[in-house]
Enzyme design. Structure first.
Site, mmCIF file in Angstrom:
data_model
loop_
_atom_site.group_PDB
_atom_site.id
_atom_site.type_symbol
_atom_site.label_atom_id
_atom_site.label_comp_id
_atom_site.label_asym_id
_atom_site.label_seq_id
_atom_site.Cartn_x
_atom_site.Cartn_y
_atom_site.Cartn_z
ATOM 1 C CB ILE A 203 13.633 0.760 26.144
ATOM 2 C CG1 ILE A 203 13.312 1.739 25.000
ATOM 3 C CG2 ILE A 203 14.825 1.231 26.977
ATOM 4 C CD1 ILE A 203 12.577 2.983 25.450
ATOM 5 C CE LYS A 204 18.696 -6.567 29.055
ATOM 6 N NZ LYS A 204 20.038 -6.478 29.648
ATOM 7 C CB VAL A 205 17.127 -0.213 31.352
ATOM 8 C CG1 VAL A 205 17.144 0.858 30.261
ATOM 9 C CG2 VAL A 205 15.739 -0.373 31.931
#
Lengths: 309, 309, 309, 309, 309
Positions: A203-205
């Site tokens: 997950i990239k935030v």
């Protein structure tokens, strides 16, 4: 390289996942200078699509050439290169085996009047190019968010069946979200959690601010007794939202900034238990030597080898 | 690891191939202790299917356990493990990312009355298990040879589209071939050539004898002016038959034998420009420590680090 | 003809692409009077669909006959003829092998109320008609842009698998773009870049004006230190946006104009490193002899054989 | 090059065929030094599969390298290169666009005990590699002949739909045919006729002897009043059997022989109205310079530029 | 019921398998009176298909009614009922949820002249009927064995994708096997091993005799130093051949016999580490009360609650 304890521990969180997906996660986690440490430093080059080539590459015109960004990822010893189809296809042959690839499979542009993305790559493309993962952006909050969720879910199912890992760029925007809300702590954590629920392996935030966007969430945050003015505490909260740390969460550096600010962010990501950084404009918009020096420091910070002063 | 000049040179021979196939060839060529040297040492464990479990594993009962053979491949630092579906599936999760895998996708048994193989694995299986390649046996000369060629061609096309490398075990037998003809120099070279024409990326043959089986080929061999009583010259001839060395050719050790005989073969393979060994019964039928010591010597011979006396 | 150094250099930019696609690119680059020079002069006849037959063909009624446009392309020694299905089908038999064909596979008309295109041809059509490439229009900025991107991506994947080259007509329009924005330098360069990311092998754009449309791009352009009032500098910028010149970019002549203006544009395209022109209305709307004379000058300008005064 | 009258005349014989097939026939007829003359000189390299590598390449070891045979075809200015999948795939990228390719899509070997062929390539392979045609061997008279006819018919239908030309190698053998019958005039003419009836666009046969194999055909031949002891008359008869010359018929040179014998055959093929030669072992088994000199003479004989003394 | 340590241990052997398959294995292992013990007692009723109804049901005519065998399995507290499509379909509604079902998906009959089976059920049937597993017979050694392997492989892949467990009845016969060879220790162990390699989750074999069928296997058995005149040692050897005990192996009772002989077999299976019994004719051919009493003893023997004297 050999599987390290760090990597073995992370892979064990994905129990029940297809062996091929785990093997590709292992490839990302074992490659480059952070290989084996459990940390990832990824080079994303999708800004040409998202913001246009001049805004992306004029600061360092070498970046107009796809081969340059492959070389940068290889030379800096990064974990992976993430980009849309045409860019990966322009270098995947010459750099075959040199660095793990992530096919960014949907794309948007700044000419658009609404928050959505076009599907611009497929699982078949990713396999043919030798990618280890396929990536999708979702816009939690946007009018089109549910269609995006459905597109991601469908492609992710196909990817998993083929042993590819799935990376989700969770970028809240649109709908009733305020501009501040796009990086609000509650909204970023919420988005990371939904990405995990949609089946994302990575997950990239964006790094969250201390702002709480949703009125109904304020009391929950107030009651936690955690000082969210501290960035590493916000990082830790987002990681906790991703199945209590069972999913890999990497943070983006955002717009180009000075190196010290970037290093401070890396320190906070590491202190908060984040799994790494995805560093685009801060790397490919600098001259090559500056970029390599900066990435060297970032990597050494993750490995605990430097204070990055 | 970084792409070495040896590996870059080998990959360049596959120009026009899909980038994903090259990336998987690179994975095999960069993994393990021979990684980067351009040599491969592969552990095949398909003898349980081909000869039965007792004949295969009774000499070293640890081999009954699929995990043992994964451990052996990892601990010895080999390039890859090749095995049928069930065996790979029994360890692919636990050993994800630890060693490249080759799915042996057709299989025969010693109960059969004719030379043929059953399809026992698919490209989809290989992707799901995280394999880098898919392998098939062909029996040049057998009554069923053309059907086998067609099965391999069809599966190989599917594999290449998914970025998987294709390994062909070319084992002449059956039809009008004599027993000696199965390892005759002309027949082995012919089989390697056909495997290359069928699209194999890696070709596996037995070490050839000096016997020439086909009467119509005798004058061609006589006229070459090469001393084929020397094993390394025979190796070099087979490598030449594989597109003048443009395809990777590895040689099998055959039935278990004493270590010195095996080392002599490795020396000849290396001297003749062969790309490595596929060592099954000679490794997993020995006690673990003996097998590791033998494989260590084989690897060091390929790396030029020892005379293996 | 033999592969020239110019053509070899261009093909080498497409490393990793299927051999059949390269062979078709070579066909385009080797055909006609510019063959071997690395330049393309293409005749497009899709204006009948886009603007209606009267607006397109009344100025030179010979153009109503599909055979006329085939003859024009052949007689002038052009690189290719690009047109929708029915027009190509009307001449592909009689002119088989006489000129490379590009099937324009989506089409719009001026009766429509919004910016979109219909799929009016397929890869199967292109193969059956003996085409070397298949072409698609995208409208970056339009409300329908993402659906168009997805249609192009899907058809392009099928085309590449069949060895056909993919041409993208990148025509920004609609959405929040102003009329001037459709040919603004930033927007045209952005559109060329997106076409490359979508996998186009040949990109067709309009010659850009010096206008910068996007407020957020202005500083990037201001900081480049390039005089964009000079057309050849604008051409060079667009070519740079197409993977630093790794993709073929051809420029359209736009509405009919006098010959000198057209020649000036060709000089600028050549000076800026563009790969050629796609000349429709300026050729087929003139009487045959005028058209041939004009195209002769254009070709000689690209070959450096004339000043075109 | 421009379509010549010779080529226009030949293409007109294929009226009703798909335009793409005609365009590919035109490619073959326009390429190389015989381009435009209506004659073809083709290099076939399938002998490695058919007879084994040593018998094929030992006389001139340069031929072991697939790139060598591409270079030979290009440098000699031949019309096309015909070979099985693996060989074409090994050079199709590097030599993209340099010479038309014919995928030999079925293959046999000399280890087999019966006359049949395996399918070793597909229409999809041919398209991906940029081929202009796909070729199949049939064995008229063999026990397996009807299955071979059916395989060819099915693949040919698919090929035509994709615009590929179909080449049939018609090699009578097996069944009740005598050894002499394999090249008997009646049998060769019969085979060429069946190839035409099966839909072949180009038919490849061996030069026929004056022997008449079928007792029931003898009176028909006796009654023709043609002197079949003259080779050119036999050539003319075979061409007549191919729809009265409406299909392209090329003749093979057979085993290596001295140059004068080969030139005499070429003179007879030309005199009899044959469309050219397919010269394999006589070219690639000679040293490069000898081969180029011989092919130069063959081409000049077809062009009427030399007496080839 | 709760997952027991026995069951947890067994499920852990299937690492990497789909969670749905594990859940169905857990259903079998947790159901009935042996639930949680790691042992299975299964009622198979496929003898009507295999031997005809009179030979199967005349001894106890209640068995003609499918409901009777459901009731028997439920009342006796067995682990599962295995039967062909029609039989399961006749009771699956009324007994839904009462006992796990295994769809026997291929079937043979005693009217046939050769050793083969017809596909008589599908994964879709199994899902629709609520089955936990799907079962297939293979005949290792038979002329049709490879086709059977391929059918099983294909159906097993589909089953696993749907979360169904796969049971393989491995019954050597046909080809060059002697009648004694069908139950020979080496052949039974070989068959169990191949079933595991084909991807079986549960393997069903006949209890092996001490006979060694294959001459080339005799020395391997002689060298093991194990007393194979003892049945439990033979059981242990077969279990070892199934991936060192990582796959569930159940043994059939064969033709009806007296209870003491049956109990002796159960004791040997348990002593040798087998996972249970599949008891058909010995149960449904007895009167209901006798059958229930016998099954009660078998279950108690597996649970270690009785000496079964």
């Amino acid at each position: 390289m050999q599987i390290s304890d760090h990597v073995r521990h992370i892979l064990a969180q994905y129990d029940g996942e297809r062996p091929g997906v785990k093997a590709n996660l292992a490839r990302l986690l074992l490659h480059g200078r952070t290989g084996g440490s459990g940390k990832l430093v990824i080079l994303p080059v999708d800004q040409g699509f998202e913001h246009g080539p001049a805004r992306s590459f004029a600061p360092n015109p070498a970046g107009y050439d796809p081969h340059y960004v492959f070389e940068l990822a290889v030379e800096a010893g990064l974990s992976a290169l993430a980009a849309p189809l045409g860019l990966l296809a322009a270098g995947a042959d010459r750099f075959a085996g040199a660095v793990p690839l992530i096919l960014k499979a949907n794309s948007a542009n700044s000419l658009a009047g609404h928050a959505d993305q076009a599907i611009t790559g497929t699982v078949g493309d990713a396999l043919e190019l030798g990618c280890s993962a396929i990536g999708f952006t979702i816009y939690p909050g946007a009018d089109s968010q549910y269609e995006m969720f459905e597109e991601v879910r469908e492609a992710a199912a196909e990817a998993r069946a083929c042993g590819l890992a799935v990376v989700v760029w969770a970028y809240p925007r649109g709908g009733k979200l305020s501009k501040d809300g796009e990086t609000a702590l509650d909204v970023v954590a919420y988005s990371a959690h939904m990405a995990a629920l949609l089946g994302a392996h990575i997950i990239k935030v964006k790094l969250p601010s201390a702002h709480i966007e949703q009125p109904e969430a304020k009391s929950a945050y107030a009651g936690m007794g955690i000082d969210f003015s501290v960035l590493s505490n916000r990082v830790a909260h987002v990681v906790k939202a991703a199945f209590d740390g069972r999913r890999i969460v990497v943070f983006s550096g955002g717009p180009a900034k000075d190196s010290q600010a970037l290093y401070d962010e890396v320190r906070a990501i590491r202190a908060g238990g984040g799994h790494g950084s995805i560093v685009g404009r801060n790397s490919f918009q600098r001259p090559r030597e500056d970029a390599l020096a900066m990435l060297d420091t970032v990597i050494r910070l993750y490995l605990g080898e430097t204070a990055g002063a």
